[in-house]
Design a protein around this motif. Structure first.
Motif, short mmCIF file in Angstrom:
data_model
loop_
_atom_site.label_atom_id
_atom_site.label_comp_id
_atom_site.label_asym_id
_atom_site.label_seq_id
_atom_site.Cartn_x
_atom_site.Cartn_y
_atom_site.Cartn_z
N MET A 1 0.84 -1.18 0.00
CA MET A 1 0.00 0.00 0.00
C MET A 1 0.88 1.24 0.00
O MET A 1 1.93 1.27 0.64
CB MET A 1 -0.93 0.01 1.22
N GLY A 2 0.46 2.29 -0.72
CA GLY A 2 1.19 3.54 -0.72
C GLY A 2 0.36 4.63 -1.38
O GLY A 2 -0.54 4.35 -2.17
N GLY A 3 0.68 5.88 -1.02
CA GLY A 3 -0.07 7.01 -1.55
C GLY A 3 0.83 8.09 -2.11
O GLY A 3 1.96 8.28 -1.68
N VAL B 1 -2.98 -1.71 -2.70
CA VAL B 1 -3.80 -0.50 -2.61
C VAL B 1 -2.94 0.67 -3.07
O VAL B 1 -1.86 0.91 -2.51
CB VAL B 1 -4.32 -0.27 -1.19
N CYS B 2 -3.40 1.37 -4.09
CA CYS B 2 -2.65 2.44 -4.74
C CYS B 2 -3.46 3.73 -4.59
O CYS B 2 -4.50 3.90 -5.22
CB CYS B 2 -2.46 2.06 -6.21
N TYR C 1 -1.91 -9.91 -12.78
CA TYR C 1 -1.66 -8.90 -11.75
C TYR C 1 -2.46 -9.23 -10.50
O TYR C 1 -3.54 -9.84 -10.58
CB TYR C 1 -2.04 -7.52 -12.27
N PRO C 2 -1.97 -8.83 -9.34
CA PRO C 2 -2.74 -9.08 -8.12
C PRO C 2 -3.98 -8.19 -8.07
O PRO C 2 -4.10 -7.24 -8.83
CB PRO C 2 -1.75 -8.70 -7.02
N PRO C 3 -4.92 -8.48 -7.18
CA PRO C 3 -6.04 -7.56 -6.97
C PRO C 3 -5.52 -6.18 -6.59
O PRO C 3 -4.61 -6.05 -5.77
CB PRO C 3 -6.82 -8.19 -5.82
N VAL C 4 -6.11 -5.14 -7.20
CA VAL C 4 -5.65 -3.77 -6.97
C VAL C 4 -6.85 -2.88 -6.67
O VAL C 4 -7.86 -2.93 -7.39
CB VAL C 4 -4.89 -3.21 -8.19
N LEU C 5 -6.71 -2.06 -5.65
CA LEU C 5 -7.69 -1.02 -5.35
C LEU C 5 -7.01 0.33 -5.53
O LEU C 5 -6.01 0.62 -4.87
CB LEU C 5 -8.21 -1.15 -3.91
N PHE C 6 -7.53 1.14 -6.45
CA PHE C 6 -7.10 2.52 -6.61
C PHE C 6 -8.04 3.41 -5.83
O PHE C 6 -9.27 3.23 -5.88
CB PHE C 6 -7.12 2.94 -8.09
N THR C 7 -7.49 4.39 -5.11
CA THR C 7 -8.33 5.38 -4.44
C THR C 7 -7.93 6.77 -4.93
O THR C 7 -6.74 7.07 -5.04
CB THR C 7 -8.20 5.32 -2.91
N VAL C 8 -8.93 7.59 -5.25
CA VAL C 8 -8.68 8.93 -5.75
C VAL C 8 -9.65 9.91 -5.11
O VAL C 8 -10.75 9.55 -4.68
CB VAL C 8 -8.79 9.02 -7.29
N ALA C 9 -9.22 11.16 -5.06
CA ALA C 9 -10.06 12.26 -4.58
C ALA C 9 -10.30 13.22 -5.74
O ALA C 9 -9.34 13.68 -6.37
CB ALA C 9 -9.38 12.99 -3.42
N GLU C 10 -11.54 13.51 -6.02
CA GLU C 10 -11.91 14.24 -7.23
C GLU C 10 -11.27 15.61 -7.32
O GLU C 10 -10.89 16.07 -8.40
CB GLU C 10 -13.44 14.38 -7.29
#
Length: 700
Positions: free
Chosen positions: A552-554, A576-577, A627-636
């Motif tokens: 995980m990293g941001g 988690v990206c 590829y492994p399961p990936v969750l991208f999180t973004v703020a609009e």
């Protein structure tokens, strides 16, 4: 377009048109099949994003995020303070009470605390944050800056601290500007961007230092510095409490090298200070420390990495600061000088210097006699943790305040008395947080080229007793050190039976400027190699297994995660990206990208483009790769890292990966890259941990 889930748990992803777009740049073919997803206003992007939100909403219930939410909320329920800033017999500090959504600014005088600025009262929706603040020399006025909806586009107001009445503002285009008050409170220096127009597409740049008269229109402000200089430069401005010595510091984008100027305001008018260079056109990060009442021949101090990559303290006088430096506190190889403050006053037999160091990411504060630099003691710390910035009274005195935290201790403010050498908690309130069930190990391992890299590992037993679900995180950029600090995410994960690892990678500041330079520009691959070696160490040492290791990293750490899954997808079981940079061929065209050229290099140069394309995650997605399961999180409304990076990468991975996935996008409105309401923080962290736990086999 479908956003449901196909049988067997394999998602059926929203349709995303792939363009046959190839650009030739510097003789290189640069493919960009999802260029259209850069435009957030394009109806096609909106439709694709809505479908991704539906897919995410359909996937989330299986993760049991509510259980993580409850645990995280309890671990976040701590009372947090900032160190006090003393002015005119008043103490100003921020406080976020346990369970509060935002910190609010407080003032203490005559034994009573009183709120001055409360974002929750100003905006019950919780979308406004207090970015920064600065009281006047006398403490009767306060300049404070607010932003809304996650934009970090601050606006500045001035308040009468006795009555709470707003006297001035708003002044826009400031974005967390430093404010330097002149005595008397009628004027202050600050940094403001030029109005949009002459430089289309560069509205977040072209800063200048201005002099503002309280109550006047900002268009009447007088520019004192910045005209004709590079538009990507950042400025800070400061002034001694007596109003004599004005300093301006400039950096090129996010480069840590500084240029420094100094002016004696007794030798000329406020509106036209004669700024003389202290440091210009050389490598080195330098900050001035000028005691109250200093004359032209008085001693001043300079904290600098010039000629000393770990940092040292030099001394000079204002009249000789342009070149007549003398070493006072020598560089300590292996220990990075992070801060320096001076204690003076009638209650001390001699001036004392406090030097804050980081050695292998752990803090130490030493005490020095400033007549010759001799170390005369240390400031006791509660453990092997992190000391925040040193705060002393601008009028002089024997006291200092700083924050402290470690992996198991929430941030607390400590008070140091230079007369007695005693350190005590300041305004300590009992914490209801229980941090039992977690232990920390500081381990070392070797990267691909033999370099020793260090890592903090939190676990239930403090040793690798069996392969447990593990999360590896890191940053590795901009010279920013990753240091021990209280993390509800880490504690929640460990108390559920997992392992949490924080790697101190090259590109950061844990081992000095050479460590930083070894992980930036043409050397960026070292960061990714260090991270891969950290993953290998966790597996080989028995902390976890390949099928139980997530990452995980941001932000820059999101780039790290993107590079990790495209370079070594077999090493990780989930990722988690968060708010990531991923298209490095075009990063300079969006957000604050131009200011990051010193860190990453520029695609406008042939060599720079080759370096960027060598690791750019978006350009290394390969069809048919598991590829492994990936969750991208973004703020609009992220104005630093545009969400387009995650949109394009998400589409690319969804197209390429044949595995069960999933590849998901968590899209959040009305927040940005930085501060947000606590409830929004807890919700984001709960979803990320729940996603990782579901794919790594950790039950809560």
């Amino acid at each position: 377009m479908r956003s449901d889930t196909a049988g067997g748990g394999t998602p059926r992803y929203p349709d995303a048109e792939r363009l046959a777009l190839v650009e030739e740049r510097h003789g290189l073919a640069v493919r960009d099949p999802y260029r259209w997803l850069e435009d957030g206003a394009d109806p096609r992007t909106g439709a694709w994003l809505s479908a991704q939100e539906e897919l995410y909403a359909a996937s989330r219930p299986a993760w049991r995020a509510e259980r993580w939410h409850r645990r995280l909320a309890s671990l976040h329920a701590v009372d947090l303070h900032s160190p006090p800033v003393t002015r005119g017999g008043r103490s100003f500090f921020s406080r976020r009470p346990a369970g509060g959504e935002h910190p609010r600014l407080m003032v203490a005088s005559h034994g009573r605390d009183r709120p001055l600025v409360d974002p929750a009262e100003l905006d019950p929706a919780g979308l406004t944050v207090l970015d920064t603040w600065r009281p006047s020399v006398e403490g009767d006025l306060l300049a404070y800056q607010l932003s809304s909806n996650g934009t970090e586009e601050s606006r500045l107001w001035v308040m009468d601290t006795a009555t709470g009445r707003v006297l001035d503002g708003p002044i826009d285009r400031v974005r967390r500007s430093a404010v330097a008050w002149l005595p008397g409170g009628t004027h202050f220096y600050y940094v403001r961007r030029l109005p949009p127009g002459p430089h289309p597409g560069e509205e977040r740049y072209h800063r200048r230092v201005f002099l503002h008269r309280v109550g006047s229109h900002p268009d009447e402000d007088i520019m004192i510095f910045g005209e004709g200089r590079d538009g990507a430069q950042f400025y800070t401005v400061s002034l001694t409490a007596d109003g004599r010595w004005l300093s301006v510091v400039a950096t090129q984008g996010t480069d840590r090298d500084t240029e420094v100027w100094l002016a004696d305001l007794t030798a000329g008018p406020w509106h036209a200070p004669a700024l003389r260079p202290v440091q210009e056109g050389v490598r080195g990060h330098t900050r001035l420390c000028i005691p109250p009442g200093a004359g032209a021949g008085s001693a001043i101090w300079l904290r600098t990495t010039r000629g000393a990559p770990y940092g040292r303290v030099m001394t000079a006088t204002p009249s000789t600061a342009g070149g007549g430096w003398r070493e006072l506190i020598a560089e300590r190889p292996g220990s990075v000088l992070t801060d320096f403050a001076v204690l003076t006053g009638a209650r001390l037999p001699r001036p004392l210097g406090l030097a804050s160091w980081v050695r292998h990411a752990v803090s130490e504060i030493t005490v020095h006699d400033l007549t010759d630099g001799t170390q005369v003691g240390t400031v006791p710390l509660p453990g092997a943790g992190s000391a925040g910035g040193l705060v002393v009274s601008r009028e002089g005195g024997h006291e200092a305040w700083f924050s402290y935290s470690d992996h198991l201790t929430p941030w607390t403010v400590l008070h140091y008395d230079g007369r007695t050498g005693v350190t005590r908690p300041w305004r300590r309130r009992p914490s209801a947080v229980v941090t039992a069930g977690a232990r920390t190990r500081h381990v070392a391992f070797r990267s691909a080229d033999g370099t020793t890299v260090r890592m903090f590992v939190l676990s239930p037993e403090g040793r690798p007793d069996r392969p447990r679900p593990a999360v590896l995180t890191g940053y590795g950029g901009f010279g920013a050190p990753v240091v021990p600090a209280y993390s509800p995410e880490a504690l929640a994960w460990v108390r559920a039976g997992g392992v949490w690892a924080v790697a101190c990678l090259r590109g950061g500041g844990e081992e000095g400027e050479e460590w930083h330079h070894a992980g930036r520009g043409a050397h960026k691959q070292n960061v990714f190699d260090d991270f891969a070696a950290a993953a290998d160490h966790l597996v080989e040492a028995g902390w976890t297994g390949r099928d139980r290791l997530g990452i995980m990293g941001g932000s820059n750490g999101g780039l790290l995660v993107g590079a990790a899954i495209t370079q070594h997808p077999e090493k990780y079981a989930a990722a988690v990206c968060m708010s990531p940079l991923l298209d490095m061929a075009r990063y300079e065209l969006h957000g604050l990208g131009p200011s990051w050229r010193p860190e990453y290099g520029s695609a406008d140069e042939a060599g720079g483009l080759r370096t960027l394309l060598a690791y750019s995650p978006y350009h290394h997605v390969r069809a048919g790769t598991a590829y492994p399961p990936v969750l991208f999180t973004v703020a609009e409304t992220d104005t630093r890292v545009d969400p387009l990076h995650a949109r394009k990468m998400c589409a690319a991975l969804q197209h390429a990966s044949p595995g069960p996935g999933p590849v998901l996008l968590r899209h959040e409105r009305d927040v940005g890259h930085g501060e947000r309401a606590l409830s929004r923080t807890v919700a984001l962290q709960a979803d990320c941990l729940a996603f990782l736990a579901a794919h790594l086999g950790l039950r809560i």
